[in-house]
Design a protein around this motif. Structure first.
Motif, PDB file in Angstrom:
ATOM      1  N   THR A 113      33.828  64.977 -20.927  1.00 49.74           N
ATOM      2  CA  THR A 113      32.394  64.874 -21.183  1.00 49.74           C
ATOM      3  C   THR A 113      31.664  64.653 -19.872  1.00 49.74           C
ATOM      4  N   ASP A 114      30.558  65.339 -19.677  1.00 47.83           N
ATOM      5  CA  ASP A 114      29.722  65.164 -18.494  1.00 47.83           C
ATOM      6  C   ASP A 114      28.809  63.972 -18.743  1.00 47.83           C
ATOM      7  N   GLU A 115      29.345  62.771 -18.458  1.00 48.72           N
ATOM      8  CA  GLU A 115      28.608  61.544 -18.769  1.00 48.72           C
ATOM      9  C   GLU A 115      27.274  61.467 -18.042  1.00 48.72           C
ATOM     10  N   GLU A 116      27.237  61.922 -16.792  1.00 47.85           N
ATOM     11  CA  GLU A 116      26.000  61.781 -16.015  1.00 47.85           C
ATOM     12  C   GLU A 116      24.868  62.625 -16.581  1.00 47.85           C
ATOM     13  N   THR A 117      25.175  63.829 -17.046  1.00 48.84           N
ATOM     14  CA  THR A 117      24.117  64.650 -17.636  1.00 48.84           C
ATOM     15  C   THR A 117      23.638  64.046 -18.952  1.00 48.84           C
ATOM     16  N   LEU A 118      24.560  63.542 -19.758  1.00 46.27           N
ATOM     17  CA  LEU A 118      24.163  62.848 -20.986  1.00 46.27           C
ATOM     18  C   LEU A 118      23.224  61.693 -20.655  1.00 46.27           C
ATOM     19  N   LEU A 119      23.613  60.891 -19.678  1.00 44.76           N
ATOM     20  CA  LEU A 119      22.824  59.717 -19.318  1.00 44.76           C
ATOM     21  C   LEU A 119      21.479  60.107 -18.712  1.00 44.76           C
ATOM     22  N   GLU A 120      21.487  61.140 -17.880  1.00 49.33           N
ATOM     23  CA  GLU A 120      20.224  61.609 -17.299  1.00 49.33           C
ATOM     24  C   GLU A 120      19.205  61.897 -18.387  1.00 49.33           C
ATOM     25  N   MET A 121      19.636  62.622 -19.403  1.00 46.18           N
ATOM     26  CA  MET A 121      18.718  63.031 -20.449  1.00 46.18           C
ATOM     27  C   MET A 121      18.340  61.872 -21.366  1.00 46.18           C
ATOM     28  N   LEU A 122      19.318  61.057 -21.733  1.00 48.84           N
ATOM     29  CA  LEU A 122      19.046  59.948 -22.652  1.00 48.84           C
ATOM     30  C   LEU A 122      18.205  58.855 -21.991  1.00 48.84           C
ATOM     31  N   CYS A 123      18.363  58.682 -20.685  1.00 45.46           N
ATOM     32  CA  CYS A 123      17.637  57.615 -19.994  1.00 45.46           C
ATOM     33  C   CYS A 123      16.236  58.022 -19.561  1.00 45.46           C
ATOM     34  N   LEU A 241      20.779  53.671 -16.194  1.00 39.99           N
ATOM     35  CA  LEU A 241      19.650  53.207 -17.001  1.00 39.99           C
ATOM     36  C   LEU A 241      18.730  52.319 -16.170  1.00 39.99           C
ATOM     37  N   VAL A 242      19.307  51.416 -15.399  1.00 42.68           N
ATOM     38  CA  VAL A 242      18.506  50.542 -14.532  1.00 42.68           C
ATOM     39  C   VAL A 242      17.733  51.365 -13.509  1.00 42.68           C
ATOM     40  N   GLN A 243      18.388  52.356 -12.905  1.00 45.14           N
ATOM     41  CA  GLN A 243      17.704  53.217 -11.940  1.00 45.14           C
ATOM     42  C   GLN A 243      16.534  53.957 -12.585  1.00 45.14           C
ATOM     43  N   CYS A 244      16.731  54.410 -13.819  1.00 45.36           N
ATOM     44  CA  CYS A 244      15.685  55.164 -14.502  1.00 45.36           C
ATOM     45  C   CYS A 244      14.528  54.275 -14.951  1.00 45.36           C
ATOM     46  N   ILE A 245      14.800  53.000 -15.178  1.00 43.38           N
ATOM     47  CA  ILE A 245      13.726  52.054 -15.494  1.00 43.38           C
ATOM     48  C   ILE A 245      12.917  51.752 -14.238  1.00 43.38           C
ATOM     49  N   GLN A 246      13.623  51.548 -13.131  1.00 40.96           N
ATOM     50  CA  GLN A 246      12.960  51.131 -11.899  1.00 40.96           C
ATOM     51  C   GLN A 246      12.309  52.291 -11.141  1.00 40.96           C
ATOM     52  N   ALA A 247      12.978  53.434 -11.076  1.00 43.02           N
ATOM     53  CA  ALA A 247      12.456  54.558 -10.291  1.00 43.02           C
ATOM     54  C   ALA A 247      13.048  55.865 -10.800  1.00 43.02           C
ATOM     55  N   PRO A 248      12.561  56.370 -11.932  1.00 41.31           N
ATOM     56  CA  PRO A 248      13.163  57.571 -12.532  1.00 41.31           C
ATOM     57  C   PRO A 248      13.126  58.803 -11.635  1.00 41.31           C
ATOM     58  N   TYR A 249      12.045  58.973 -10.874  1.00 42.33           N
ATOM     59  CA  TYR A 249      11.951  60.155 -10.027  1.00 42.33           C
ATOM     60  C   TYR A 249      12.939  60.089  -8.866  1.00 42.33           C
ATOM     61  N   VAL A 250      13.199  58.887  -8.380  1.00 43.06           N
ATOM     62  CA  VAL A 250      14.199  58.718  -7.319  1.00 43.06           C
ATOM     63  C   VAL A 250      15.582  59.048  -7.865  1.00 43.06           C
ATOM     64  N   TYR A 251      15.868  58.595  -9.083  1.00 45.50           N
ATOM     65  CA  TYR A 251      17.166  58.911  -9.685  1.00 45.50           C
ATOM     66  C   TYR A 251      17.343  60.419  -9.830  1.00 45.50           C
ATOM     67  N   LEU A 252      16.328  61.105 -10.341  1.00 41.53           N
ATOM     68  CA  LEU A 252      16.425  62.551 -10.515  1.00 41.53           C
ATOM     69  C   LEU A 252      16.545  63.261  -9.172  1.00 41.53           C
ATOM     70  N   ALA A 253      15.852  62.743  -8.159  1.00 38.70           N
ATOM     71  CA  ALA A 253      15.969  63.317  -6.813  1.00 38.70           C
ATOM     72  C   ALA A 253      17.391  63.154  -6.283  1.00 38.70           C
ATOM     73  N   LYS A 254      18.011  62.008  -6.546  1.00 36.40           N
ATOM     74  CA  LYS A 254      19.401  61.795  -6.129  1.00 36.40           C
ATOM     75  C   LYS A 254      20.319  62.814  -6.798  1.00 36.40           C
ATOM     76  N   ARG A 255      20.063  63.082  -8.059  1.00 39.60           N
ATOM     77  CA  ARG A 255      20.856  64.083  -8.765  1.00 39.60           C
ATOM     78  C   ARG A 255      20.718  65.453  -8.089  1.00 39.60           C
ATOM     79  N   LEU A 256      19.507  65.773  -7.659  1.00 36.67           N
ATOM     80  CA  LEU A 256      19.276  67.064  -7.017  1.00 36.67           C
ATOM     81  C   LEU A 256      19.996  67.186  -5.679  1.00 36.67           C
TER      82      LEU A 256
END
Length: 315
Positions: A113-123, A241-256
């Protein structure tokens, strides 16, 4: 656009996206142009049309194309294109909720399972949006999303994933939540249950206060606390989840920054009509390089041109 701008912005929905409605929209003209491009295997024209119309307009084009040609546009694209470009064009044709459902389905497909993609979307999606995606998942795949997630996960991680899928806002006291989370860290083995319960059932402003207070209380960042006291998939889940609460755009940028095609394509298509401008700003601050430039260092050819068209411009 800095972090203060993020929180103070009163801009209307959609203005933070890079793909917006095409003002001089004529679906019949687009359908005819697409038909000619498909015959010539002209990827440039296909990309130009698809990335300069928003999703609602693309849905009209799909219907108009079928009425004019008596052909299925998705099937025609498969015959005329291939590889990453084919995948991207087909995904641009999908209605947003179906596309989000597809990303979740793909994250659970095959071995592992691609846990990170699941978490990205759910968070990063609201409880309301996730319920809409769940309904689309059932419609497309004839399966219940919650049951599918339960089958793919286990233990505390399963509890977290299901709680995220069904997230809601329940009133509570900030100091009480801080105390509960702090106390859980003092036990010999940290209990994930209060973390899951609190972090998935409070509104964003409440959670921001809780996490800030917890950092003062424990004299460490929340990410450090999670890293120290938890392990396995639930540690990954709580950290994201903590990253997405504190700075969601930074988390998504890290993914990129991974520059992996499925991740880049998934985030860019999912967010191109919502808030990709914010993600671009976060990416530039995080890496010192614009997303537009970074894409050019990794991808090539027609696929690169399509990604650049969605990204839109240099920062």
């Amino acid at each position: 656009m800095d972090s203060d701008y993020y929180s103070s912005s009163k801009m209307c929905w959609g203005t933070l996206g890079t793909v917006r409605p095409f003002s001089n929209f004529h679906p019949d003209r687009d359908a005819i142009a697409i038909q000619a491009a498909l015959e010539k295997k002209d990827a440039t024209t296909l990309t130009n049309i698809f990335t300069n119309r928003n999703n609602a307009q693309r849905q009209v084009i799909v219907q108009t194309f079928e009425e004019l040609t008596k052909k299925d546009l998705a099937i025609a694209i498969k015959k005329a294109t291939s590889g990453d470009l084919e995948d991207l064009l087909l995904e641009l044709l999908m209605p947003p909720l179906q596309y989000e459902a597809r990303r979740l389905q793909q994250a659970m497909a095959g071995l592992g399972t691609d846990e990170e993609t699941l978490l990205e979307m759910l968070c990063t999606r609201s409880g309301k949006k996730l319920q809409e995606i769940s309904a689309a998942y059932t419609q497309v795949y004839k399966k219940d999303l919650e049951k599918e997630l339960k089958a793919e996960t286990s233990g505390d991680f399963a509890k977290l994933v299901i709680a995220l899928l069904n997230k809601e806002s329940v009133p509570a006291g900030v100091q009480r939540d801080i105390g509960t989370l702090s106390a859980s860290l003092n036990a010999k083995k940290a209990d994930a249950d209060p973390w899951i319960e609190i972090l998935t059932s409070r509104d964003l402003s409440h959670l921001e206060k809780v996490l800030m207070g917890l950092e003062v209380e424990t004299e460490q960042t929340v990410e450090q606390a999670v890293e120290k006291h938890f392990s396995g998939d639930v540690k990954l889940g709580l950290s994201i989840l903590v990253q997405c609460i504190q700075a969601p755009y930074v988390y998504l940028a890290k993914r990129l920054t991974t520059m992996k095609a499925p991740i880049v394509q998934g985030i860019m298509i999912s967010h191109c009509e919502e808030d990709l401008l914010y993600i671009r700003v976060a990416f530039k601050k995080l890496t010192g390089t614009s997303l537009y430039t970074a894409l050019q260092s990794k991808f090539k050819g027609e696929y690169l041109q399509a990604l650049l068209a969605i990204c839109r411009s240099e920062d």
